[in-house]
Structures are given as C-alpha cells and as structure tokens.
Design a protein around this motif. Structure first.
Motif, PDB file in Angstrom:
ATOM      1  N   ASN A   1       0.819  -1.208   0.000  1.00  0.00           N
ATOM      2  CA  ASN A   1       0.000   0.000   0.000  1.00  0.00           C
ATOM      3  C   ASN A   1       0.856   1.262   0.000  1.00  0.00           C
ATOM      4  O   ASN A   1       1.865   1.342   0.706  1.00  0.00           O
ATOM      5  N   VAL A   2       0.438   2.218  -0.793  1.00  0.00           N
ATOM      6  CA  VAL A   2       1.035   3.555  -0.778  1.00  0.00           C
ATOM      7  C   VAL A   2      -0.050   4.490  -0.258  1.00  0.00           C
ATOM      8  O   VAL A   2      -1.066   4.705  -0.918  1.00  0.00           O
ATOM      9  N   GLY A   3       0.169   4.996   0.947  1.00  0.00           N
ATOM     10  CA  GLY A   3      -0.895   5.761   1.588  1.00  0.00           C
ATOM     11  C   GLY A   3      -2.029   4.815   1.952  1.00  0.00           C
ATOM     12  O   GLY A   3      -1.814   3.724   2.473  1.00  0.00           O
ATOM     13  N   SER A   4      -3.248   5.189   1.614  1.00  0.00           N
ATOM     14  CA  SER A   4      -4.402   4.350   1.949  1.00  0.00           C
ATOM     15  C   SER A   4      -4.839   3.457   0.795  1.00  0.00           C
ATOM     16  O   SER A   4      -5.771   2.661   0.934  1.00  0.00           O
ATOM     17  N   ASN A   5      -4.159   3.571  -0.365  1.00  0.00           N
ATOM     18  CA  ASN A   5      -4.545   2.787  -1.542  1.00  0.00           C
ATOM     19  C   ASN A   5      -3.525   1.692  -1.852  1.00  0.00           C
ATOM     20  O   ASN A   5      -2.335   1.824  -1.559  1.00  0.00           O
ATOM     21  N   THR A   6      -4.006   0.627  -2.485  1.00  0.00           N
ATOM     22  CA  THR A   6      -3.148  -0.503  -2.837  1.00  0.00           C
ATOM     23  C   THR A   6      -2.414  -0.236  -4.148  1.00  0.00           C
ATOM     24  O   THR A   6      -3.028   0.159  -5.141  1.00  0.00           O
ATOM     25  N   ALA A   7      -1.090  -0.464  -4.133  1.00  0.00           N
ATOM     26  CA  ALA A   7      -0.302  -0.339  -5.364  1.00  0.00           C
ATOM     27  C   ALA A   7      -0.323  -1.664  -6.133  1.00  0.00           C
ATOM     28  O   ALA A   7      -0.488  -1.693  -7.348  1.00  0.00           O
ATOM     29  N   PHE A   8      -0.145  -2.787  -5.407  1.00  0.00           N
ATOM     30  CA  PHE A   8      -0.255  -4.113  -6.024  1.00  0.00           C
ATOM     31  C   PHE A   8      -0.515  -5.151  -4.942  1.00  0.00           C
ATOM     32  O   PHE A   8      -0.305  -4.905  -3.753  1.00  0.00           O
ATOM     33  N   GLU A   9      -0.994  -6.316  -5.396  1.00  0.00           N
ATOM     34  CA  GLU A   9      -1.275  -7.434  -4.494  1.00  0.00           C
ATOM     35  C   GLU A   9      -0.582  -8.687  -5.006  1.00  0.00           C
ATOM     36  O   GLU A   9      -0.473  -8.893  -6.214  1.00  0.00           O
ATOM     37  N   ILE A  10      -0.138  -9.533  -4.082  1.00  0.00           N
ATOM     38  CA  ILE A  10       0.493 -10.804  -4.448  1.00  0.00           C
ATOM     39  C   ILE A  10      -0.235 -11.943  -3.726  1.00  0.00           C
ATOM     40  O   ILE A  10      -0.163 -12.040  -2.495  1.00  0.00           O
ATOM     41  N   PRO A  11      -0.959 -12.802  -4.470  1.00  0.00           N
ATOM     42  CA  PRO A  11      -1.485 -14.023  -3.838  1.00  0.00           C
ATOM     43  C   PRO A  11      -0.296 -14.902  -3.428  1.00  0.00           C
ATOM     44  O   PRO A  11       0.539 -15.257  -4.267  1.00  0.00           O
ATOM     45  N   LEU A  12      -0.193 -15.224  -2.157  1.00  0.00           N
ATOM     46  CA  LEU A  12       1.018 -15.879  -1.653  1.00  0.00           C
ATOM     47  C   LEU A  12       1.188 -17.315  -2.137  1.00  0.00           C
ATOM     48  O   LEU A  12       2.287 -17.862  -2.075  1.00  0.00           O
ATOM     49  N   HIS A  13       0.117 -17.949  -2.656  1.00  0.00           N
ATOM     50  CA  HIS A  13       0.322 -19.303  -3.179  1.00  0.00           C
ATOM     51  C   HIS A  13       1.028 -19.276  -4.538  1.00  0.00           C
ATOM     52  O   HIS A  13       1.350 -20.320  -5.090  1.00  0.00           O
ATOM     53  N   TYR A  14       1.293 -18.078  -5.084  1.00  0.00           N
ATOM     54  CA  TYR A  14       2.130 -17.965  -6.282  1.00  0.00           C
ATOM     55  C   TYR A  14       3.621 -18.024  -5.926  1.00  0.00           C
ATOM     56  O   TYR A  14       4.465 -18.147  -6.803  1.00  0.00           O
ATOM     57  N   VAL A  15       3.935 -17.903  -4.629  1.00  0.00           N
ATOM     58  CA  VAL A  15       5.334 -17.861  -4.183  1.00  0.00           C
ATOM     59  C   VAL A  15       5.892 -19.277  -4.084  1.00  0.00           C
ATOM     60  O   VAL A  15       5.314 -20.142  -3.426  1.00  0.00           O
TER      61      VAL A  15
ATOM     62  N   PHE B   1       8.830 -16.823  -7.599  1.00  0.00           N
ATOM     63  CA  PHE B   1       7.467 -17.176  -7.992  1.00  0.00           C
ATOM     64  C   PHE B   1       7.407 -18.399  -8.897  1.00  0.00           C
ATOM     65  O   PHE B   1       8.321 -18.647  -9.688  1.00  0.00           O
ATOM     66  N   HIS B   2       6.299 -19.144  -8.779  1.00  0.00           N
ATOM     67  CA  HIS B   2       6.020 -20.226  -9.726  1.00  0.00           C
ATOM     68  C   HIS B   2       5.834 -19.616 -11.109  1.00  0.00           C
ATOM     69  O   HIS B   2       5.161 -18.595 -11.258  1.00  0.00           O
ATOM     70  N   GLN B   3       6.416 -20.255 -12.123  1.00  0.00           N
ATOM     71  CA  GLN B   3       6.331 -19.709 -13.474  1.00  0.00           C
ATOM     72  C   GLN B   3       5.098 -20.223 -14.207  1.00  0.00           C
ATOM     73  O   GLN B   3       4.661 -21.354 -14.002  1.00  0.00           O
ATOM     74  N   ASN B   4       4.549 -19.366 -15.057  1.00  0.00           N
ATOM     75  CA  ASN B   4       3.407 -19.734 -15.886  1.00  0.00           C
ATOM     76  C   ASN B   4       3.900 -19.819 -17.329  1.00  0.00           C
ATOM     77  O   ASN B   4       4.284 -18.817 -17.924  1.00  0.00           O
ATOM     78  N   ASP B   5       3.883 -21.033 -17.898  1.00  0.00           N
ATOM     79  CA  ASP B   5       4.432 -21.235 -19.242  1.00  0.00           C
ATOM     80  C   ASP B   5       3.577 -20.611 -20.339  1.00  0.00           C
ATOM     81  O   ASP B   5       4.010 -20.498 -21.480  1.00  0.00           O
TER      82      ASP B   5
ATOM     83  N   PRO C   1       4.049 -14.821 -21.986  1.00  0.00           N
ATOM     84  CA  PRO C   1       5.356 -14.511 -22.591  1.00  0.00           C
ATOM     85  C   PRO C   1       6.341 -13.881 -21.614  1.00  0.00           C
ATOM     86  O   PRO C   1       7.547 -14.010 -21.768  1.00  0.00           O
ATOM     87  N   ILE C   2       5.827 -13.182 -20.604  1.00  0.00           N
ATOM     88  CA  ILE C   2       6.695 -12.531 -19.613  1.00  0.00           C
ATOM     89  C   ILE C   2       6.252 -12.973 -18.225  1.00  0.00           C
ATOM     90  O   ILE C   2       5.069 -12.902 -17.890  1.00  0.00           O
ATOM     91  N   SER C   3       7.202 -13.447 -17.432  1.00  0.00           N
ATOM     92  CA  SER C   3       6.880 -13.899 -16.077  1.00  0.00           C
ATOM     93  C   SER C   3       7.674 -13.112 -15.047  1.00  0.00           C
ATOM     94  O   SER C   3       8.833 -12.763 -15.279  1.00  0.00           O
ATOM     95  N   LEU C   4       7.039 -12.844 -13.927  1.00  0.00           N
ATOM     96  CA  LEU C   4       7.734 -12.244 -12.793  1.00  0.00           C
ATOM     97  C   LEU C   4       8.509 -13.353 -12.093  1.00  0.00           C
ATOM     98  O   LEU C   4       7.924 -14.328 -11.622  1.00  0.00           O
ATOM     99  N   MET C   5       9.834 -13.223 -12.058  1.00  0.00           N
ATOM    100  CA  MET C   5      10.681 -14.272 -11.484  1.00  0.00           C
ATOM    101  C   MET C   5      10.864 -14.094  -9.977  1.00  0.00           C
ATOM    102  O   MET C   5      10.730 -15.042  -9.212  1.00  0.00           O
ATOM    103  N   GLU C   6      11.197 -12.863  -9.577  1.00  0.00           N
ATOM    104  CA  GLU C   6      11.406 -12.618  -8.154  1.00  0.00           C
ATOM    105  C   GLU C   6      11.137 -11.161  -7.813  1.00  0.00           C
ATOM    106  O   GLU C   6      11.088 -10.290  -8.691  1.00  0.00           O
TER     107      GLU C   6
END
Length: 420
Positions: A121-135, A149-153, A156-161
């Motif tokens: 959160n930045v201030g009172s609003n959410t900047a991003f969320e991470i479902p923890l079962h993706y970790v 993070f678990h990769q999704n085949d 085309p672009i995956s968040l690695m860490e």
C-alpha cells in the motif's frame, strides 16, 4: 433462478489472464477455463468481500474469500458495474465497492498481510497485491526478503522474483521485522518441502513420458517422481485428470496423469505423465492411517490395506487423495475387440482411445481432445492412394487440426458409429 453469465471473461492465474466463461448464480460462482476445461467453483457462502476494480483495458471483479484466498476476473465493461453490484446485493447480501488503486508509482510503502494475500500500500490505496500461493520460495538477507514465484508457461513474460527492503525499526524491540515478514509469507506460500512420511511408495515404475524408471512417493499435498537423473515434486492441485487405458495387446495398462501447469525438464514441458504397467504386476501396501483417520479424511473411500494389480492400487490412491475421477475408455470396441485404435500421429506410432467425452492419444506426444473443443471430424483416404488404411482428422474450434493416420480400414465403421 436469477443468474449472470459472461462468455468472454478472463481469470488471473499466475500473472496470466486465462479466457473462459463465468457464471454467477444465487448459490455459487463458476469459472470454466476455455483452454483446459477445468472448472473452478466458489460457494456464495465463502465470499468475504467483492470489489469492482480497474484492469488493463477493462474492468474486473475482485473476490476475497473467507479462507484468505483472492480471485480476480477481468473483461467486464464499466457499464456493467451497476448490474453486477445489484446481483451481489440481491443474492449474496454483499456491497460491491469500487477499489481505488495507487497510481503514484512509488516503490516505498507499507506491506500488509491479509489471509493468503500480500498487499503493498502507498498511503491508503493498494499499489499491487500478491497471492502468496504464487510464491515458490522465500529467502532472507540483511534487511531484505526475496520472493521467488512459480512460473506460468502460457505467458510470454513472467515475474521471477521480487525483493523487499525492510529498514531496521528501533521501536520493534526484540521482534526481527525481516523474520516476521518471512514467516508471514511462508505460512501461506506454495513451497513444497518433503517432511513427514509418504502415504504410499511405488518403486521403479516404468514411465514413458518423461522416459525412465521412477519411484513415486505419494504425500498428502503432492507426489514425488524420483529418478536417477531428475526429481519432480508435483502438487496435487496441478493434476487435471487421471486416465486408465488398456494397451492394445491386453497385457499392459497405461496410467496417464494430466498436469496443468506442466512439469519441466530443461526446455521441455510435460503436460502428461504416462506410466506403463504389466497386467500381472501386483503390489500390496498398508496406509499409515488408523481406520478413524481414513473415515475422517477420505470418508471411508479407501481401506487401510490395499493389494492387487499395481496400476489399480496407484489409481485408487491418486483418485481418493486428489478427489478426481479416473477416466477409462468408453463403450467403444474396435475391429480387434479392444478400446485402442492403432495409428500414427506426427510420425510416431501410438494408440487413439475414443472416450465418453472426448479422445486421448498415447503416447508420443500424448493428446487429449474434449468433444466441446471439436469443430468437425473428417475421414480421409490414407497417403499414396492406400486402400488398406485411412486418416482421421479432428479440427478444433481454435482452428488447429490433429491428424491420426495409418488407421486400419476395419476401424472405419466402428469409428463412424462412435462419431454419430
């Protein structure tokens, strides 16, 4: 019964928007994956809160459940907000609030854990969320926590860490902020670690895909495929379907496990495990549970002592623990009085099985086709004006075509009747 249905909605799965169909009734919310046919159902009683929020190029639904998990569906139009909000209020007695997001672009803020979700959160609003079962893994350093993070085949672009810097807080006293953050993540992360005893162990099983001899160890939430070169830990939640198929020679059985996402071996992806058993191979084992535990955990669907053909024992254990039905061949019997049709696919010889709701080909590569994916089928004359064989072509609604060639002429009438 009042319901809303959307045929071009996408569900967010490991960072990828997966197309499908969403149906909301007064009892539950059902999403059917267009690609795999997998159905996810959320009971109305499990919903904690619902938000309407801005997605890239569209609007979306954000469902937060009482068990702490998060589901997001995109593809809604802004004008549908009022209709969807009215549906939730009337049927679920839930107010659908619009979720404000932080668009400042700051990389410093406050990390908050709510159920199985990490919000930044930045201030009172959410900047991003991470479902923890993706970790998939979480490591700590000095004033730092790294999430992998678990990769999704399919994307085309995956968040690695992602790395979080956590400044030293003198007011925290004896509590280590880094360790507290790490513990919160690990409590909900999908990290597979072998602990405790296996429920069942099968030694030296012949695996055609991936090729080799493997030991299979079945645990409560995953099963381990252990070979001489490779070792896989496969979450039970990734098992899509189970198939038990008799070989054409009637002396062997294929046991096929469909996986989504697939397991990886270098650059190769395996969407299916294909195991081959001799009909006469037998095993007996004792499950490490009391009769009371078996009744409580599995509702008496399995006994403490199991014995019989190895393929049957493995299939039964997987069926009960994963809670998936084991699909066998349908009523089809071919020219040789077996459910298997010998054919070639992509220059490799194998077997095609007509099922109750589709077709499956084993084994190189395995292919499963659901009837609902099929646009048309075509019987074609085999190559070089052959009169002894024919080709069976299946065209999918997606436009791709699967051609099973060199099928004996004697199978033509049998397949024709099955098609009808």
């Amino acid at each position: 019964m009042e319901f809303l249905e959307y045929n071009d909605v996408s569900a967010e799965i490991k960072g990828n928007m997966v197309p499908g169909r969403l149906k909301m009734t007064d009892q539950n919310i059902v999403f059917k994956n267009s690609k795999t046919g997998k159905v996810e159902q959320i009971s109305a009683n499990d919903i904690e809160l619902v938000n309407f929020q801005k997605f890239i190029g569209s609007w979306g639904l954000r469902l937060f459940l009482k068990n702490g998990t998060l589901h997001r569906y995109g593809g809604f139009k802004e004008g549908e907000q009022e209709k969807v909000a009215k549906f939730f209020k009337t049927n679920y007695n839930k107010d659908m609030l619009e979720k404000e997001l932080s668009l400042k672009g700051w990389n410093w803020g406050t990390a908050k854990f709510n159920g199985a979700v990490l919000s930044f959160n930045v201030g009172s609003n959410t900047a991003f969320e991470i479902p923890l079962h993706y970790v998939s893994q979480c490591n700590t350093g000095k004033n730092e926590v790294t999430l992998e993070f678990h990769q999704n085949d399919d994307t085309p672009i995956s968040l690695m860490e992602m790395r979080f810097h956590i400044p030293t807080n003198e007011l925290a006293g004896d509590m280590d902020a880094v360790e507290a953050f790490h513990q919160q993540v690990m409590n909900k992360a999908s990290v597979i670690s072998v602990s405790g005893d296996a429920i069942a162990i099968f030694r030296e099983l012949q695996c055609l895909t991936p090729r080799g001899r493997y030991d299979i160890k079945v645990f409560q939430t995953f099963f381990q495929l252990h070979g001489k070169t490779f070792d896989y830990k496969i979450p039970m939640s990734t098992v899509l379907r189970l198939f038990l198929l008799p070989h054409k020679d009637t002396r062997q059985m294929f046991f096929v496990v469909s996986l989504d996402p697939p397991i990886k071996q270098g650059q190769t992806r395996y969407h299916y495990l294909v195991l081959l058993f001799g009909i006469e191979e037998e095993t007996s084992l004792e499950l490490p549970f009391t009769e009371e535990e078996l009744q409580e955990k599995y509702e008496g669907k399995i006994t403490k002592e199991l014995s019989g053909p190895t393929y049957e024992v493995l299939a039964k254990i997987m069926k009960v623990i994963i809670n998936r039905r084991v699909t066998g061949p349908g009523d089809f019997l071919g020219h040789h009085k077996t459910p298997a049709i010998a054919c070639s696919y992509k220059a490799a010889a194998g077997y095609l099985y007509p099922l109750e709701k589709g077709f499956i080909y084993v084994h190189k590569p395995p292919v499963h086709i659901r009837f609902e994916e099929i646009a048309s089928v075509n019987f074609a004359r085999g190559g070089a004006s052959s009169t002894k064989s024919f080709d069976f072509e299946i065209e999918l609604k997606s436009g791709s075509v699967h051609t099973f060639s060199s099928i004996e002429k004697g199978e033509y009438d049998k397949l024709q009747k099955n098609k009808e």
